[in-house]
Each structure stands twice: as structure tokens, then as C-alpha cells.
Design an enzyme around this catalytic site. Sequence first.
Site, mmCIF file in Angstrom:
data_model
loop_
_atom_site.group_PDB
_atom_site.id
_atom_site.type_symbol
_atom_site.label_atom_id
_atom_site.label_comp_id
_atom_site.label_asym_id
_atom_site.label_seq_id
_atom_site.Cartn_x
_atom_site.Cartn_y
_atom_site.Cartn_z
ATOM 1 N N GLU A 75 -18.134 -56.574 27.193
ATOM 2 C CA GLU A 75 -17.685 -57.690 28.045
ATOM 3 C C GLU A 75 -18.786 -58.340 28.869
ATOM 4 O O GLU A 75 -18.609 -58.580 30.071
ATOM 5 C CB GLU A 75 -16.545 -57.209 28.962
ATOM 6 C CG GLU A 75 -15.362 -56.673 28.179
ATOM 7 C CD GLU A 75 -14.247 -56.116 29.054
ATOM 8 O OE1 GLU A 75 -14.371 -56.136 30.286
ATOM 9 O OE2 GLU A 75 -13.235 -55.650 28.479
ATOM 10 N N ASN A 93 -19.009 -55.444 22.141
ATOM 11 C CA ASN A 93 -17.544 -55.502 22.193
ATOM 12 C C ASN A 93 -17.091 -56.472 23.284
ATOM 13 O O ASN A 93 -17.614 -56.435 24.412
ATOM 14 C CB ASN A 93 -17.022 -54.086 22.515
ATOM 15 C CG ASN A 93 -15.530 -53.920 22.320
ATOM 16 O OD1 ASN A 93 -14.994 -54.232 21.262
ATOM 17 N ND2 ASN A 93 -14.861 -53.424 23.349
ATOM 18 N N HIS A 102 -6.726 -58.471 22.547
ATOM 19 C CA HIS A 102 -5.570 -58.337 23.443
ATOM 20 C C HIS A 102 -4.860 -59.684 23.476
ATOM 21 O O HIS A 102 -5.358 -60.634 24.067
ATOM 22 C CB HIS A 102 -6.016 -57.964 24.864
ATOM 23 C CG HIS A 102 -6.661 -56.629 24.960
ATOM 24 N ND1 HIS A 102 -5.964 -55.460 24.774
ATOM 25 C CD2 HIS A 102 -7.945 -56.264 25.232
ATOM 26 C CE1 HIS A 102 -6.784 -54.427 24.927
ATOM 27 N NE2 HIS A 102 -7.992 -54.884 25.203
ATOM 28 N N GLU A 118 -9.296 -53.097 20.124
ATOM 29 C CA GLU A 118 -8.339 -52.765 21.201
ATOM 30 C C GLU A 118 -7.044 -53.540 21.004
ATOM 31 O O GLU A 118 -6.442 -54.037 21.965
ATOM 32 C CB GLU A 118 -8.939 -53.091 22.579
ATOM 33 C CG GLU A 118 -10.279 -52.423 22.834
ATOM 34 C CD GLU A 118 -10.857 -52.707 24.211
ATOM 35 O OE1 GLU A 118 -10.147 -53.239 25.082
ATOM 36 O OE2 GLU A 118 -12.044 -52.388 24.411
ATOM 37 N N ASP A 152 -3.628 -55.202 20.835
ATOM 38 C CA ASP A 152 -2.235 -55.168 21.277
ATOM 39 C C ASP A 152 -1.731 -56.604 21.358
ATOM 40 O O ASP A 152 -2.509 -57.531 21.581
ATOM 41 C CB ASP A 152 -1.997 -54.384 22.578
ATOM 42 C CG ASP A 152 -2.900 -54.769 23.734
ATOM 43 O OD1 ASP A 152 -3.375 -55.917 23.786
ATOM 44 O OD2 ASP A 152 -3.113 -53.913 24.609
#
Length: 305
Positions: A127, A169, A206, A235, A237
Site C-alpha cells: 500500500e 501489494n 476488496h 485479499e 472479498d
Amino acid sequence: ASTLGASAAERGRYFGVAIAGSRLSDSTYATIANREFNMVSAENEMKLDATEPNQNQFSFGAGDQIVNWARNNGKQVRGHTLAWHSQQPGWMQRMEGSSLRSAMLNHVTRVATYYKGKIHSWDVVNEAFADGSSGARRDSNLQRTGNDWIEAAFRAARAADPAAKLCYNDYNTDNWSHAKTQAVYRMVQDFKSRGVPIDCVGFQAHFNSGNPVPSNYHTTLQNFASLGVDVQITELDIEGSGSSQAEQYRGIVQACLAVTRCNGITVWGVRDTDSWRASGTPLLFNGSGQKKAAYDAVLAALNSG
Ligand code: G3I
């Protein structure tokens, strides 16, 4: 095949899950995690505050619990994460300049060395780019040590564990037309052209109604892969329910399968009730541990073609 991990393996890929060590004593949770997945990320236990709570005093117990559980059950591990502006221990939050640079590199070296040989891929840096339209780096104490902090972290990680794949990432890098996506792309392109050791790019993925799965997702994955790196969905979702959620999950899996160098997908938790999200039902199993429509769509996508 009849599980996510086995079906992904038939397509030359892995299917992973984020594990919270505190939940492994829940037998429903552990049973699903062990049955369905063949890659594991520690949801919090390998982050900077967990692994170096005091400067130069390393703490690997919580990370080891997850790494050992994974290895004892025949699963590989994604390392998350070596350098990040968030979840820094207090002593690091208070540092700056050259002493912070040294402390960050020491952290990368010590943690990657400790786990040497046990990590499939490391999220070396997490990030580091700003949201919005600037395309700039995120302001942070690490960024203020100099723009080369990211490549310095990658070089230290490579030296410590030459066999691990080294990933950058980030989130909100899914839509090819967004400035943040373009900025990360240019960094990876620059690293590849100058021989900075980077092997993969992680797309956190996400998604929710304000940040839906973009229609150009496959383009994004393919363009990064064409730079000569693997791409991984790290990650995943998606908030929602029913067939709408299931179709979005299906689209993600199909996009990955369509890109040769998309070599794995990880969901960020087991059941909806395990999610970091305070509300919503973003995962593949409901709170009772039952498979949702999203699960069926993912499994079917992995098994078709
Ligand atoms: O462990 C403490 C506990 O001792 C304390 O009582 C409690 C009170 O707040 O906090 C607990 O720590 C929490 C930790 O999760 C473990 O549950 C932290 O407050 C909480 O902030 C932390 O949230 C994590 C978050 O990262 C922090 O940034 C989430 O679990 C985790 O899912 C989330 O994961 C991130 C990825 O690392 C990077 N990408 C985004 C993703 C979702 O935010």
C-alpha cells in the site's frame, strides 16, 4: 475437483485464505480452512507490530502458529507483510529519516531470514501509493526516507530469501484506467527495466458497491503480467449476497484463469463472520460455515475450461 484448492491446482494455481491465529481453535473454522485451501496468509500475525514489537526484539510466536499450521497441513504460505505505513509498532511510528530507513531494512532482513525457505511469496511492500487521481506515492514516514525506499526493501528481501517470490501489494489497483493502477504499473515497469528484484504484483481486491469489480479487470491483470511478473489476487472479498455476489466472484476467477501468469487467488477470511469488515457478507462461507452461492460459482469457474 471438489474443493477450491484442489480445483485451482488442476489449473496450475493455488487458492488461499487469510487465517487469524486466534480462530484456529474453532473447529468449524479450522475444518473449512484445512479442507478448501492450499495457501495461507496470516491476517495480522506477520505484520511489523506483531513481529518486531520492540526495536530489534523479534517476536515470531504468533506467525509461527500460522506457518506451522499451514505446513503441517500441506499448505504453502504467503508472507504478509514486510514494509507498510500501517500497523507499525510504536517505536517505528516515531522514527524518521536514515534511522528509520535502517530500521526498516533491518526488519525486512531479519523477518525474511527467519522465514527463509518457508514462504511462497512475500508482500515485501504494502500500500505505498496514494488513493485518488494524483498517481503519487502515499505520504508516510517510510516514503519520507526517500523515493527509493521500495526498491531498497525489495533488494534486502531478495538477499535474505532468494527463493521467495517478491511482490508489491496494493488495493484500488483493479481498474486499469485509475491513476493509482497506472502509477503502480509504471513503478513495476521501471523496476523490471533497472533489474530491481520484483517477481509479482498482488491485487488485494476488496470490493463493495462503491468499488465494484471493474469490467476491465482482465485487462489490468494481463497488462501487469506482460511486464514479466506474476499477478496474484491477494485479499479478495466482495460485499453483497446471492447471485449478484456470486457472479462477481465468478468474474474474478475467470479473469485470473484467462491470464497465464495469474497464479493464485486468496480470499481474506473463511466465513462472513470472520471478515475484517464490520458489516456485510463478503466471503464464501456464511457464519454457520455453509457454502454460499459465491462458493459454488468460484468452484464451478475453477472446474470449467
Ligand atoms: O489484537 C488486538 C486486541 O488485542 C485488541 O483488544 C483489539 C482492540 O481493538 O485489537 C486487536 O487488534 C486488531 C487486529 O485487527 C486483530 O483483530 C486491530 O485493532 C485491528 O486494527 C486489526 O485489523 C486488521 C487490519 O488489517 C489492520 O490494518 C484486520 O484484522 C485485517 O483484516 C486487515 O487486513 C488488511 C491487510 O493487512 C492489508 N489490506 C487491507 C486489509 C483489510 O483492511
